[in-house]
Every structure is written in structure tokens, then in C-alpha cells.
Design a protein around this motif. Structure first.
Motif, short mmCIF file in Angstrom:
data_model
loop_
_atom_site.label_atom_id
_atom_site.label_comp_id
_atom_site.label_asym_id
_atom_site.label_seq_id
_atom_site.Cartn_x
_atom_site.Cartn_y
_atom_site.Cartn_z
N LEU A 6 -25.23 -14.18 -12.81
CA LEU A 6 -24.42 -13.90 -14.19
C LEU A 6 -23.21 -15.13 -14.12
O LEU A 6 -22.40 -14.99 -13.30
N ARG A 7 -23.67 -16.00 -15.07
CA ARG A 7 -22.65 -17.02 -15.38
C ARG A 7 -21.67 -16.61 -16.41
O ARG A 7 -22.23 -16.56 -17.55
N ALA A 8 -20.70 -16.87 -16.00
CA ALA A 8 -19.63 -16.43 -17.17
C ALA A 8 -18.14 -16.62 -16.96
O ALA A 8 -17.84 -17.30 -15.96
N ARG A 9 -17.34 -16.36 -17.93
CA ARG A 9 -15.90 -16.79 -17.72
C ARG A 9 -15.22 -15.45 -17.08
O ARG A 9 -15.28 -14.12 -17.78
N ALA A 10 -14.34 -15.58 -16.39
CA ALA A 10 -13.59 -14.21 -15.56
C ALA A 10 -12.43 -14.08 -16.78
O ALA A 10 -11.64 -14.93 -16.62
N GLU A 11 -12.41 -12.88 -17.26
CA GLU A 11 -11.52 -12.56 -18.43
C GLU A 11 -10.55 -11.75 -17.69
O GLU A 11 -9.25 -11.80 -18.53
N GLY A 12 -10.65 -10.94 -16.79
CA GLY A 12 -9.52 -9.91 -16.37
C GLY A 12 -9.90 -9.04 -15.31
O GLY A 12 -11.16 -9.02 -14.90
N VAL A 13 -8.85 -8.19 -15.02
CA VAL A 13 -9.52 -7.23 -13.84
C VAL A 13 -8.90 -5.58 -14.63
O VAL A 13 -7.97 -5.67 -15.18
N ASP A 14 -9.96 -4.83 -14.65
CA ASP A 14 -9.55 -3.63 -15.30
C ASP A 14 -8.71 -2.66 -14.49
O ASP A 14 -8.12 -3.03 -13.37
N ASP A 15 -8.45 -1.34 -15.09
CA ASP A 15 -7.54 -0.26 -14.30
C ASP A 15 -8.10 0.01 -12.91
O ASP A 15 -7.15 0.20 -12.05
N ASP A 16 -9.31 -0.27 -12.79
CA ASP A 16 -9.91 0.26 -11.44
C ASP A 16 -10.04 -0.88 -10.50
O ASP A 16 -10.74 -0.70 -9.37
N GLY A 17 -9.61 -2.17 -10.72
CA GLY A 17 -9.91 -3.40 -9.74
C GLY A 17 -11.04 -4.24 -10.10
O GLY A 17 -11.48 -4.93 -9.45
N ARG A 18 -11.92 -3.75 -11.18
CA ARG A 18 -13.37 -4.33 -11.46
C ARG A 18 -12.91 -5.85 -12.32
O ARG A 18 -11.98 -5.63 -12.97
N LEU A 19 -13.89 -6.61 -12.11
CA LEU A 19 -13.82 -7.95 -12.94
C LEU A 19 -14.63 -7.81 -14.18
O LEU A 19 -15.65 -7.40 -14.22
N ARG A 20 -13.56 -8.16 -15.06
CA ARG A 20 -14.21 -8.29 -16.53
C ARG A 20 -14.87 -9.73 -16.75
O ARG A 20 -13.83 -10.63 -16.62
N LEU A 74 0.69 -1.45 0.00
CA LEU A 74 -0.12 -0.02 -0.05
C LEU A 74 0.73 1.27 -0.07
O LEU A 74 0.22 2.42 -0.40
N ASP A 75 2.14 1.01 0.17
CA ASP A 75 2.90 2.26 0.59
C ASP A 75 4.22 2.20 -0.07
O ASP A 75 5.19 1.74 0.46
N PRO A 76 4.42 2.67 -1.68
CA PRO A 76 3.45 3.27 -2.29
C PRO A 76 2.42 1.98 -2.91
O PRO A 76 2.72 0.80 -2.94
N LEU A 77 1.25 2.44 -3.73
CA LEU A 77 0.38 1.77 -4.31
C LEU A 77 0.71 1.45 -5.53
O LEU A 77 0.81 2.32 -6.46
N ASP A 78 1.70 0.52 -5.95
CA ASP A 78 2.34 0.36 -7.31
C ASP A 78 1.51 -0.79 -8.26
O ASP A 78 1.23 -1.75 -8.11
N LEU A 79 0.81 0.08 -9.05
CA LEU A 79 -0.27 -0.53 -10.09
C LEU A 79 0.31 -1.43 -10.83
O LEU A 79 -0.34 -2.67 -11.28
N THR A 80 1.48 -1.36 -11.23
CA THR A 80 2.15 -2.09 -12.54
C THR A 80 2.49 -3.61 -11.64
O THR A 80 2.22 -4.61 -12.30
N SER A 81 3.00 -3.47 -10.52
CA SER A 81 3.32 -4.68 -9.87
C SER A 81 1.84 -5.52 -9.45
O SER A 81 1.95 -6.78 -9.23
N LEU A 82 1.22 -4.47 -8.86
CA LEU A 82 -0.04 -5.16 -8.45
C LEU A 82 -0.69 -5.93 -9.40
O LEU A 82 -1.24 -7.14 -9.27
N ARG A 83 -0.96 -5.46 -10.65
CA ARG A 83 -1.70 -6.00 -11.86
C ARG A 83 -0.97 -7.24 -12.23
O ARG A 83 -1.63 -8.44 -12.34
N ARG A 84 0.38 -7.01 -12.40
CA ARG A 84 1.18 -8.50 -12.60
C ARG A 84 0.95 -9.50 -11.67
O ARG A 84 0.65 -10.79 -11.93
N ASP A 85 1.20 -9.29 -10.24
CA ASP A 85 1.16 -10.10 -8.97
C ASP A 85 -0.24 -10.83 -9.03
O ASP A 85 -0.45 -11.87 -8.52
#
Length: 268
Positions: A230-244, A197-208
Motif C-alpha cells: 500500500l503506497r500512501a501518505r502517513a496522515e496520523g496515529v489513532d487512539d489505539d496507536g494504529r497508523l492512518r 509506561l508508569d503511568p501510560l499518559d496518552l496525552t503526552s504520548l500522542r503529543r511527543d
């Protein structure tokens, strides 16, 4: 006030080079999330028992027997250059931090979106997480977020809150390792939270997060507050942490606040 010996030992076990606020270790409290709100940033409240804790969407969370760890950290999240939507990554970063902590203790785990920490082929839950953004304390200051984590530490099977849960003691036993102690888990958890969280490194967060996720690429059921599924396949996480997700009913992007429950479907 002079810290107690237990607090001094916890502070000494934290990684050097960081300024922390207060660290309060107590036997019992109503809610660590409520207790930490008025403390300086990077303060924490850690309790053996929590009698009035809360989970996501207002669910009750308590451990009156004292088998768990209830830990809340008051974080200051610098969003400079990241955009306000990056705050949605804080719960996911918290889940990753808990996983980092457990991996450092020799316990392998995975993440179910957004931040459930799961272990073993049965995907049993080992902790609960509740992050709450606080109103700005002053104009222009970074957002403050209460990061609450409840860990099942030394429960035996009959003591677990739900049948689908497990504890660090049970995981360690299955792995042939000594059970981690409270004194080992608390500083490792605080350091791991601070790292993420200190700092919030989005690059490493998305990868990890992609590497640690048990959800991405899976068929899921997204249970919405209105009772629909909703029955679906989890495709990814967007820039705001939401599930696609994408499926027969179409594509959608859902936030943690919009979802009542997410369930992994078993392999067909």
C-alpha cells in the motif's frame, strides 16, 4: 540473595522514589523476554549477549558478539479510564522511551512507526523492540507486558547486523562525543521506560510521538503479510496507536500486527 556489585551499582544509578522488582544483569541468555516473564512486575533482565532472541513477527534477533544491550522489563500497565485499546500504545511508548534515553545521552534520534528508532539523514536503525502482552495473572489486575529492547551499543561498521543499522558508538563518534558506556545506558533506559509506561499518559504520548515521528507526513510503502504493498501518505496515529494512511488506493488504518514492513519513500 544479595545483589552483585554490578547490580547494586545499577540500582543505585536508577532515579530514587520508585519500587523496582528484581534487576538481573547477565553475560549471556537465550531470550531476555522469556527470562523476565516469571519475575515480579517492574523487574528487568539485561544481557550482553542474546542467543535466541526474537524480533517482531517471529524474526530472529541475536548478538552473539556481545556488542549490544538486550534488555527486557516486565511492565504493569494501568488502563483505568483509558480503554483496552490503549494497550496498542505500549510499543510506541517504548520507542519514545528509547529515544528519551538516547537524547539524555546527547544522541538525537527519530521514530519510524511503530517503534523503530532511527538516526541520521540515512535513517539508520539503532535498536529493535518487541512488546508481548501476557495472560492476566488474576481477574481485574492490570495487564502485564514484557517490553524487550535490543540496542546496538558499541558495534563498529563490520559488526552491525544489517547494513542499514548503526550503533551508539558510531553515532557518538559522528557527533564528536564520547561513546556512551553500558553502565550509563542501562539505568537511563530503565528510567526512561518507567517514565513512559508508569503511568501510560496518552496525552503526552500522542503529543511527543508526533514531534518525534519521522513517518507522519511522509510518503510510505506499507508491506502487508499477503505480499501486497500500500503506497500512501502517513496522515496520523489513532487512539489505539494504529497508523492512518491515505493515497490513490484509498484510506486505511493499519496496526503494527497487520504490517510486515513499513518503508519510508525517498523525497520526490
Amino acid at each position: 540473595m544479595e545483589p552483585t556489585p554490578v547490580v547494586r551499582e545499577t540500582l543505585a544509578a536508577l532515579r530514587p522514589g520508585r519500587a523496582w522488582g528484581e534487576v538481573r544483569l547477565v553475560d549471556e541468555v537465550g531470550s531476555t523476554n522469556l527470562e523476565v516473564r516469571d519475575l515480579p512486575v517492574w523487574s528487568s533482565v539485561v544481557a550482553r549477549r542474546q542467543s535466541a532472541g526474537r524480533g517482531r513477527r517471529g524474526r530472529a534477533w541475536s548478538d552473539t558478539e556481545g556488542h549490544g544491550i538486550a534488555c527486557s522489563l516486565l511492565a504493569e500497565v494501568d488502563l483505568d479510564g483509558l480503554g483496552d485499546g490503549a494497550l496498542g500504545w505500549v510499543p510506541l511508548a517504548t520507542g519514545l522511551a528509547v529515544r528519551d534515553c538516547l537524547v539524555s545521552l546527547g544522541l538525537d534520534t527519530a521514530l519510524k512507526w511503530p517503534n523503530d528508532v532511527l538516526a541520521g539523514p540515512a535513517e539508520q536503525k539503532v535498536c529493535g523492540i518487541l512488546c508481548e502482552a501476557l495472560p492476566p495473572s488474576a481477574k481485574g489486575e492490570p495487564p502485564r507486558v514484557v517490553v524487550g529492547v535490543g540496542v546496538n551499543l558499541d558495534h563498529e561498521a563490520p559488526d552491525l547486523p544489517v547494513p542499514t543499522a548503526t550503533s551508539l558508538r558510531l553515532l557518538a563518534r559522528a557527533a564528536g562525543r564520547p561513546a556512551p558506556t553500558r553502565d550509563a545506558v542501562v539505568p537511563a533506559l530503565l528510567d526512561a521506560l518507567r517514565d513512559r509506561l508508569d503511568p501510560l499518559d496518552l496525552t503526552s504520548l500522542r503529543r511527543d510521538y508526533r514531534e518525534a515521528s519521522a513517518t507522519l507526513g511522509r510518503e510510505v510503502e506499507v508491506h502487508l503479510p499477503d505480499g501486497s504493498v500500500l503506497r500512501a501518505r502517513a496522515e496520523g496515529v489513532d487512539d489505539d496507536g494504529r497508523l492512518r494512511v491515505a493515497g490513490p488506493q484509498g484510506s486505511a488504518t493499519v496496526s503494527a500486527g497487520d504490517v510486515h514492513h513499513l518503508r519510508h519513500q525517498p523525497p520526490s
